[in-house]
Structure formats: C-alpha cells, structure tokens
Design a protein around this motif. Structure first.
Motif, PDB file in Angstrom:
ATOM      1  N   GLN A   1       0.852  -1.189   0.000  1.00  0.00           N
ATOM      2  CA  GLN A   1       0.000   0.000   0.000  1.00  0.00           C
ATOM      3  C   GLN A   1       0.883   1.233   0.000  1.00  0.00           C
ATOM      4  O   GLN A   1       2.081   1.135   0.194  1.00  0.00           O
ATOM      5  CB  GLN A   1      -0.859   0.007   1.275  1.00  0.00           C
ATOM      6  N   ASP A   2       0.258   2.384  -0.168  1.00  0.00           N
ATOM      7  CA  ASP A   2       1.001   3.639  -0.041  1.00  0.00           C
ATOM      8  C   ASP A   2       1.774   3.625   1.284  1.00  0.00           C
ATOM      9  O   ASP A   2       1.182   3.680   2.352  1.00  0.00           O
ATOM     10  CB  ASP A   2       0.009   4.806  -0.070  1.00  0.00           C
TER      11      ASP A   2
ATOM     12  N   LYS B   1       3.507   5.774   2.751  1.00  0.00           N
ATOM     13  CA  LYS B   1       3.559   7.016   3.513  1.00  0.00           C
ATOM     14  C   LYS B   1       2.736   6.933   4.804  1.00  0.00           C
ATOM     15  O   LYS B   1       3.209   7.344   5.869  1.00  0.00           O
ATOM     16  CB  LYS B   1       3.024   8.167   2.643  1.00  0.00           C
ATOM     17  N   TYR B   2       1.538   6.419   4.714  1.00  0.00           N
ATOM     18  CA  TYR B   2       0.671   6.433   5.883  1.00  0.00           C
ATOM     19  C   TYR B   2       1.046   5.373   6.912  1.00  0.00           C
ATOM     20  O   TYR B   2       0.787   5.538   8.102  1.00  0.00           O
ATOM     21  CB  TYR B   2      -0.797   6.332   5.452  1.00  0.00           C
ATOM     22  N   LEU B   3       1.690   4.309   6.449  1.00  0.00           N
ATOM     23  CA  LEU B   3       2.201   3.347   7.418  1.00  0.00           C
ATOM     24  C   LEU B   3       3.365   3.957   8.200  1.00  0.00           C
ATOM     25  O   LEU B   3       3.477   3.794   9.415  1.00  0.00           O
ATOM     26  CB  LEU B   3       2.648   2.058   6.712  1.00  0.00           C
TER      27      LEU B   3
ATOM     28  N   ILE C   1       3.860   7.153   8.762  1.00  0.00           N
ATOM     29  CA  ILE C   1       3.284   8.134   9.680  1.00  0.00           C
ATOM     30  C   ILE C   1       2.663   7.450  10.887  1.00  0.00           C
ATOM     31  O   ILE C   1       2.831   7.889  12.029  1.00  0.00           O
ATOM     32  CB  ILE C   1       2.242   9.005   8.942  1.00  0.00           C
ATOM     33  N   LEU C   2       1.962   6.369  10.643  1.00  0.00           N
ATOM     34  CA  LEU C   2       1.309   5.636  11.728  1.00  0.00           C
ATOM     35  C   LEU C   2       2.335   5.150  12.750  1.00  0.00           C
ATOM     36  O   LEU C   2       2.177   5.331  13.962  1.00  0.00           O
ATOM     37  CB  LEU C   2       0.513   4.474  11.146  1.00  0.00           C
TER      38      LEU C   2
END
Lengths: 200, 200
Positions: free
Chosen positions: B154-155, B157-159, B161-162
């Motif tokens: 998946q993208d 980026k958000y992982l 950030i998480l």
DNA sequence: CCTACCGATCGGTAGG
DNA sequence: CCTACCGATCGGTAGG
C-alpha cells in the motif's frame, strides 16, 4: 464550540472572536510563552492595552482556546459513542471525528493538545478532567469492540493509546492540500489498526 | 550523544553537562520560552550571569539539546537499517529503538520533538535535515518490508506516519513505573500494526 | 563564579 | 480603542 456564550452583544462577541482566532494561530505557531500580548494586538491592528477591554488576562485567552478545543473533541465523539451502530463502525467514525477536529481546527487542536500545560493549576485541572472524559469515551468504544467479538481480547490500554497517538499526531504533519481528507485518512488508518499491515 | 566533543577539560565539560541536564529537564517541562535563564542557573546553584562562561546563549543551549536528541534517534536506528536481518524483525527492532530513546531520554526526546521549532532559521534547518534523514530510514525499512513480501503493498507514507505517531507520542504518557519496558511496548504495538487488533 | 548592572520587553492598568 | 505609563523580569555583559 460557540464562543458567544455569555450574552455579549454581537459587536462585542465579534471583536472577541477575532482576538481568539488571532491568538489561536499565534499560540499554535509560537507557543503560549513564545507569543506576546503585543503580537496578538498587532495582528488585530490595535495596541496591547486595548486588548484588555475584551479579555481579562493572557491566561484567560489560553484557557478559552484550550477549553473550546476540549469541547470540540468531546462534542464530536459523544454522539458516536451513544449511537447504536456496531462497534467496528463506531471505532471508524470515532477516529474520523477525531481527525476531523484536528484537521479542520488545526490551531485550536494543537493548542489544546500542547499548550494546556501552561495553564495554572486550577484551570489545568478542569482541562485534565475533560481529557480524562475523552479517554474514557475511547475506552468505552474499545471495550464494546471486545465484548462484541470484533476486537481481540487484549489489554485495551495499549490499543487506546495507539489509536489516540495516531489521531493526535495528525496536527504535526497534515497539509490541507495534497493529503487525504479526514474520512479517507480514518479509513486508511483504521484498516491498518484492525487488519494489520502484514501481507497474508 | 557525547557532549564532551570539542576537547574541553574534564571539569569544564562536567559543569557544562550539568547545565545541559538541568536545561533539558526545564525545557521539557515548561518549554523553551517558558524557561528563564535564571531558572536554569538556580537549578544549578549559581547566578544567571555565571552561566555564560559555559554557554554562549540560551538558544545555543537549546540547539545542543535538540541536536543531541536528533543524533540519539539516528544513532539508534542506523545500525538496524544497515543490518542484514529480515524486514519484519528490523521493523520491530526499529520501533524498539525509537521507544528506547524516548523512554530512556524522555526530556531530551520531548525537547527534540517539540521545541526545535523555537530555533532560529539556520539551526532549524540543520535539525530539519536530520529529521528528514530519520524519516527516510523508516521509509527504507518499510519499502524493504514491501519488497520482501512481508507488508501489504500500500502507499507506504501512511504506514510510516502511523508508526512514527505511535513512537513519538510515547513521551506524553509513558511512566517508568508500571508501564511495559521499551522492548515489550514495541512488541505490543508492532503486533497490532502487523497483525491488526481485529478478532479473526 | 559573583557583583552589579544594561537596555529591552514583558503583562497589565489608569484615565480618557 | 488610544496615550502614557507601571513594576517586574527578560537575556546578556563588564569587570573582577
């Protein structure tokens, strides 16, 4: 959320509100102690002394902003917790509500999350209570999820912390342009939180 | 991490280090702008003017603390990224390293994460660079995880950030007594991040 | 590390 | 909302 709460006339509350908006922005950007009363006044186009016909002290200004922030978070989550939907969609909606508050009221949210410690004891306790209430609402959502069999039955404390960490940190990186909107963000994060990032 | 870097005599660097430790604590608790040079001096048992034989300015003090924080995070993560273990255990170890820095150097970590914005432009850019480098190390870990088939594609980026949201927020709630140790915490969080909190 | 102090700025007020 | 100002405190310095 409403600041026109104590029956001021329209003009008075408009002036007051402009001061709050300016202070929100400055406290968020430079911190409470890093912002002077003269900067707030200047951003409103008046002199510092003139502020005091609208506010009673600098700390009073901080308290109202922080308290508004607390109410925004509580007001967004409470109806979701009280609703009768299933636990999974309440969790998703709760995170969307939290992220919604942070992204649409970024300055107030940041001040609420970080500058509340600058309050003197009495007022800090009022905010601490609201923070506790907010945390308890999340504890409720998670315990519903466990009892409905939607969530694994683990120590719920760290799941609550994990969710709130993700939601709170949003103000540090979110840009209105180019990022997902709050609903999409909550979907993305809640997918990872519930189903994991691992390939199966 | 070492502050005795520029060849000061032992006594000088000991005095200096005590000042840094005191400043770390105060900046962490009350913020950079909320802390006065007199408070720092008093906590060391000297007068404010006497500080200036050890430091050159208040901002200098802030920079060294923030920069030490940056180096602590980078120094903990770099060897893990460079190691040849599998992606899953590198992710776990990376989070443990991050949480380790935050929990064992709570004051420095908090100042690094939150007060660096009080730096003037030139020095803020130096820190911004190190923050970028740190983020990129995490991006590397995640992209390894995807290419090894450990993580869903998946993208990323958000992982990223998480994960960093969870790690960064630790200083807000962690208590040395009563909470899990950094390794246990990282295990707990990484289990949820990889496998999800949902019951299957 | 202290004494003694600096100019600047702080939050806030009195009187219009 | 301004003029004019308050006492306190700020970061920092000179000279020992």
């Amino acid at each position: 959320m409403s600041r026109a709460r104590k029956g001021f006339s329209l003009n008075e509350s408009k002036s007051k509100q402009e001061i709050y908006e300016v202070a929100e922005k400055l406290f968020s950007k430079k911190g409470y102690h890093g912002t002077t009363i003269r900067e707030i006044a200047q951003a409103r186009g008046i002199l510092s002394g003139s502020l005091y016909s609208h506010i009673s002290s600098k700390e009073d200004l901080l308290f109202q902003i922080v308290d508004d922030g607390a109410e925004a978070f509580l007001g967004a989550l409470e109806p979701i917790v009280r609703s009768s939907e299933d636990a999974k969609s309440k969790l998703r909606q709760g995170l969307a509500a939290h992220i919604g508050v942070v992204t649409t009221q970024m300055d107030a949210a940041k001040v609420f999350l970080h500058e509340w410690t600058a309050l003197s004891e009495f007022r800090r306790e009022i905010i601490q209570d609201k923070r506790d209430r907010y945390e308890n609402l999340w504890a409720e959502l998670i315990s519903e999820g466990i009892s409905e069999g939607v969530l694994r039955d683990q120590d719920p404390k760290y799941l609550r912390i994990l969710i709130l960490s993700i939601g709170n940190w949003v103000y540090e990186w979110y840009k209105t342009t180019g990022d997902l909107n709050p609903e999409q963000l909550a979907d993305r994060f809640m997918d990872i939180i519930l189903n994991g990032a691992a390939f199966k």
